[in-house]
Design an enzyme around this catalytic site. Structure first.
Site, short mmCIF file in Angstrom:
data_model
loop_
_atom_site.label_atom_id
_atom_site.label_comp_id
_atom_site.label_asym_id
_atom_site.label_seq_id
_atom_site.Cartn_x
_atom_site.Cartn_y
_atom_site.Cartn_z
N CYS A 107 0.88 -1.20 -0.09
CA CYS A 107 0.07 -0.04 0.04
C CYS A 107 1.06 1.25 -0.06
O CYS A 107 1.84 1.28 0.80
CB CYS A 107 -0.87 -0.15 1.46
SG CYS A 107 -1.89 1.32 1.32
N PHE A 330 -3.17 32.47 3.86
CA PHE A 330 -3.52 30.89 3.42
C PHE A 330 -4.41 30.40 4.67
O PHE A 330 -4.45 29.29 5.20
CB PHE A 330 -2.35 30.12 3.21
CG PHE A 330 -1.41 30.54 2.18
CD1 PHE A 330 -1.53 30.28 1.05
CD2 PHE A 330 -0.57 31.31 2.78
CE1 PHE A 330 -0.80 30.92 -0.02
CE2 PHE A 330 0.61 31.71 1.80
CZ PHE A 330 0.47 31.49 0.42
N ASN A 335 -8.67 27.90 10.77
CA ASN A 335 -8.05 26.97 11.62
C ASN A 335 -7.24 27.92 12.79
O ASN A 335 -7.16 27.57 13.98
CB ASN A 335 -7.13 25.95 10.99
CG ASN A 335 -6.76 24.83 11.83
OD1 ASN A 335 -7.57 24.33 12.81
ND2 ASN A 335 -5.39 24.64 11.97
N ASP A 378 -5.38 36.94 -4.37
CA ASP A 378 -4.26 36.28 -4.93
C ASP A 378 -3.05 36.57 -4.41
O ASP A 378 -2.55 37.79 -4.50
CB ASP A 378 -4.11 36.89 -6.53
CG ASP A 378 -3.08 35.99 -7.28
OD1 ASP A 378 -2.53 35.17 -6.64
OD2 ASP A 378 -2.99 36.46 -8.41
N ASP A 399 0.67 29.63 6.35
CA ASP A 399 0.47 28.15 6.28
C ASP A 399 0.29 28.16 4.83
O ASP A 399 -0.57 27.35 4.44
CB ASP A 399 -0.52 27.84 7.29
CG ASP A 399 -0.65 26.26 7.28
OD1 ASP A 399 0.16 25.62 6.93
OD2 ASP A 399 -1.58 25.58 7.55
N CYS A 425 4.61 22.33 5.07
CA CYS A 425 4.57 20.88 4.83
C CYS A 425 5.58 20.49 3.79
O CYS A 425 5.43 19.47 3.10
CB CYS A 425 3.01 20.51 4.33
SG CYS A 425 2.65 21.38 2.78
#
Length: 468
Positions: A107, A330, A335, A378, A399, A425
């Protein structure tokens, strides 16, 4: 529940396809070397693959850890390096573990289940530091302790592929339900998934039965699951309209198991159950007393435990004061923005997608937070003269997606904010953007990793930049 059938092992899969990186991103490979030599792994790459030297070439090896002696099978060959997979572990490393998932070797959902969780975090921390040194020529003044949670049962969003595949030995096509295989567009057929919450993982065999007994089973392409604090939702993607019988079939299933049901045909997604109420799920950030509503197809952080810890850490690093005006770039559905608004005088949340800013406004209203404004803009252009940017900002949080925020960091230096917190990330783009911030008068004060995606090669990190 035990698997319906034993998954293939590496040593039983001599024809496994190479991954995208193994195939050279479209470049033609040299002839793959023959044989299964024994090699010793020296270290890990930034993709968390083993690195060795063999016959004068660098070798990248999947399923291998530093210090191990392994037997390999070649998967690709390049001018300067070869690629392989370990098919037999002759001398295992101390941090090698038996994968908790019976499908781990085939997987593609997880790549590091053979490595102890604490070793995974240590490797990701080292990747972050190496990338910062390589691209920014910098290291944090303080290395933050990693944020880690439970390595199993953490994933609250996932997409299960659905296909009917004709067996190689002939016969009727059979249902395959699961995630993509490593290095392939084929699916790994699963009946459990230990990184999904246990109660949903246990439903996978029943979910398979619903698909198999549907009239339009061949038109179902995938099933998404989204898990909130209040409910679990399924989104059924069907390429042809469902018959009334199939619709009732799915309704019966979700009512028995107390799930929400959404049906997606074409570009439209319809909430089918419950018949009343908003088409939203909810998750809570209890440290700030806020609840965020989201549609099952909205982007959210998939790891609830780490997300809560991450928001706590971000606000701690920003050191938000009651008089501060804060910019959240962002911002998604809020959050970070909503927690920031519980501490700051004013918060401006900016997002490129109008639909998410509308969702964020709904969340601010539902939480009675009136010191927030959300803007769709933008962020690749110069936004410093936008009406919402007038007055400047004391603190900034961003973020961005994996591509990073190079143009953004060039623009936000205009505000001369005392502190910038960057949630990333992708350590490579974080390091690239860190170099830009350092050049513009900031110092890298603190940085650390967050284990948002245990057992995967994804590296989530957070960094604090302070004006010098």
């Amino acid at each position: 529940m035990p698997p319906r059938k034993s998954p293939p092992r590496f040593r039983q899969s001599p024809t496994a396809k190479p991954t995208a990186s193994q195939s050279g991103k479209g470049q033609r490979s040299a002839q793959v070397p023959r044989g299964n030599p024994e090699i010793t792994i020296e270290r890990l790459s930034h993709e968390v693959r083993g690195i060795a030297r063999h016959q004068g070439k660098t070798l990248f090896v999947d399923n291998a850890l530093p210090g191990e002696k392994v037997r390999i099978r070649y998967t690709a060959s390049r001018a300067k390096f070869d690629e392989a997979v370990a098919i037999e572990i002759l001398e295992p490393a101390d941090n090698r573990r038996t994968p908790p998932c019976p499908y781990a070797e085939t997987c593609g959902g997880c790549a590091l289940q053979h490595m102890a969780p604490e070793a995974q975090i240590e490797a990701k921390q080292q990747i972050l530091l190496e990338q910062l040194q390589r691209f920014a020529r910098a290291e944090p003044q303080t290395l933050l302790p990693p944020l880690a949670g439970h390595p199993l049962g953490y994933r609250r969003k996932a997409r299960l592929g659905v296909r009917y595949v004709k067996p190689k030995q002939g016969g009727k096509p059979q249902l395959v339900l699961g995630f993509r295989e490593k290095g392939s567009n084929d699916l790994t057929d699963i009946e459990q998934c230990p990184v999904l919450p246990a109660d949903f993982s246990a439903l996978i065999p029943a979910l398979r039965t619903v698909v198999e007994t549907s009239e339009g089973r061949r038109s179902i392409s995938h099933i998404e699951v989204a898990i909130g604090d209040d409910a679990t939702a399924l989104v059924i993607r069907h390429l042809q309209p469902l018959s009334e019988r199939d619709r009732q079939h799915w309704l019966d299933f979700v009512q028995v198991h107390q799930l929400h049901l959404y049906l997606q045909g074409g570009d439209d997604t319809e909430k089918a159950w419950p018949a009343t109420g908003p088409d939203r799920l909810v998750y809570e950030l209890p440290a700030f007393g806020v609840k965020l509503q989201f549609h099952p197809q909205d982007f959210i952080q998939v790891n609830l435990e780490i997300n809560r810890l991450m928001v706590d850490r971000a606000l701690e690093l920003l050191d938000v004061q009651a008089e501060d005006r804060v910019l959240d770039l962002f911002c998604g559905l809020g959050n970070f923005t909503l927690p920031l608004a519980t501490r700051a005088r004013e918060v401006v949340g900016v997002e490129g997608l109008l639909a998410l800013t509308e969702r964020a406004r709904e969340n601010a209203e539902a939480n009675a937070l009136h010191n927030i404004q959300f803007q769709a803009a933008d962020l690749t252009g110069d936004f410093t003269r936008s009406p919402w940017a007038r007055g400047g900002f004391d603190k900034i949080l961003l973020d961005p997606p994996r591509t990073g925020a190079l143009e953004v960091v060039r623009n936000i230096s205009h505000f001369n904010a005392a502190r910038i917190v960057y949630v990333s990330c992708n350590p490579a783009t974080l390091a690239r953007d860190a170099a830009e911030l350092i050049q513009r008068g900031y110092r890298l004060s603190k940085a650390g990793v967050m284990d948002m995606f245990p057992h995967t090669t994804h590296v989530e990190s957070i960094a604090l930049f302070e004006r010098q």
